[in-house]
Design an enzyme around this catalytic site. Sequence first.
Site, short mmCIF file in Angstrom:
data_model
loop_
_atom_site.label_atom_id
_atom_site.label_comp_id
_atom_site.label_asym_id
_atom_site.label_seq_id
_atom_site.Cartn_x
_atom_site.Cartn_y
_atom_site.Cartn_z
N ASN A 245 8.23 43.74 55.32
CA ASN A 245 8.93 42.52 54.92
C ASN A 245 9.01 42.47 53.41
OD1 ASN A 245 6.71 40.95 53.70
ND2 ASN A 245 5.88 40.83 55.78
N THR A 246 9.78 41.51 52.90
CA THR A 246 10.11 41.50 51.48
C THR A 246 9.25 40.52 50.68
OG1 THR A 246 11.84 39.84 51.87
CG2 THR A 246 12.49 42.17 51.90
#
Length: 263
Positions: free
Chosen positions: A209-210
């Site tokens: 994920n970011t």
Amino acid sequence: MSRGKILFQLSGSIACYKACHVISRLVQAGHDVQVVATKAALEFVGTATLEGLTGKPVLSDVFTPGHQMDHIHLMKWADIVVLCPASANTVNKLGAGVGDDLLTTLFLAHDFKKPYVIAPAMNTNMYEHPATRASLTKLRDWGIEILETASGTLACGDVGEGKLLDPDIILAKILAQLPARPLPTQPLKVIVTSGGTRETIDGVRTLANTSTGKTGAASADELFAHGHQVTFVHAGESVLPEARSSMSLVPYVSFVELDASLK
């Protein structure tokens, strides 16, 4: 550690959805948040969302029965006032001293000994309009903290200034403005986790994920500044606290490694 009392105001902008992230983080950190929204803001994000995040009714109308002195009472209650997002319309109303709804009336009752933070969000032409620039300059001269906007692709498809700052940056700015809180009798030992995990699928692919870890880093710095012993458990690419040299750093990559670090 005492909680901060934050009067969080939203005006009409598609960036209202980002403000929900900031509100959620403030509540998760234990702060008391009261939302005031213009009618235009409630066209972009509903009262159910805002009440769900804060546990408090959303205030919008000056003439709501039982709330007709809110523009005075709320200003006395708040430790800090935040306007995020601040539309061009609302910025120019504040600069002109217009008080035609609860949000703008609150500004006319503002106690200038308390911090007031504005995070603008609007089209580039609206942001660079002489009226808007003059209003922002006036508000800054009055002691209001005006956050700079980001540059990038706007909701309308244009590219330029006027984009609302990253929610984690806004969060850090708010936390930095909160009044100093009393230390507990004994400093606490605190673990802060920060950043996203990365899971290997095969030899060349991963799921990730970011999450940048900015919120975790800001929280760790805040805790350290109040005398607590912080262990910072972080993803490999997570933003690190400024006081990291005085903390225990525990890196992780996968969820299994994160889980093991917390046992």
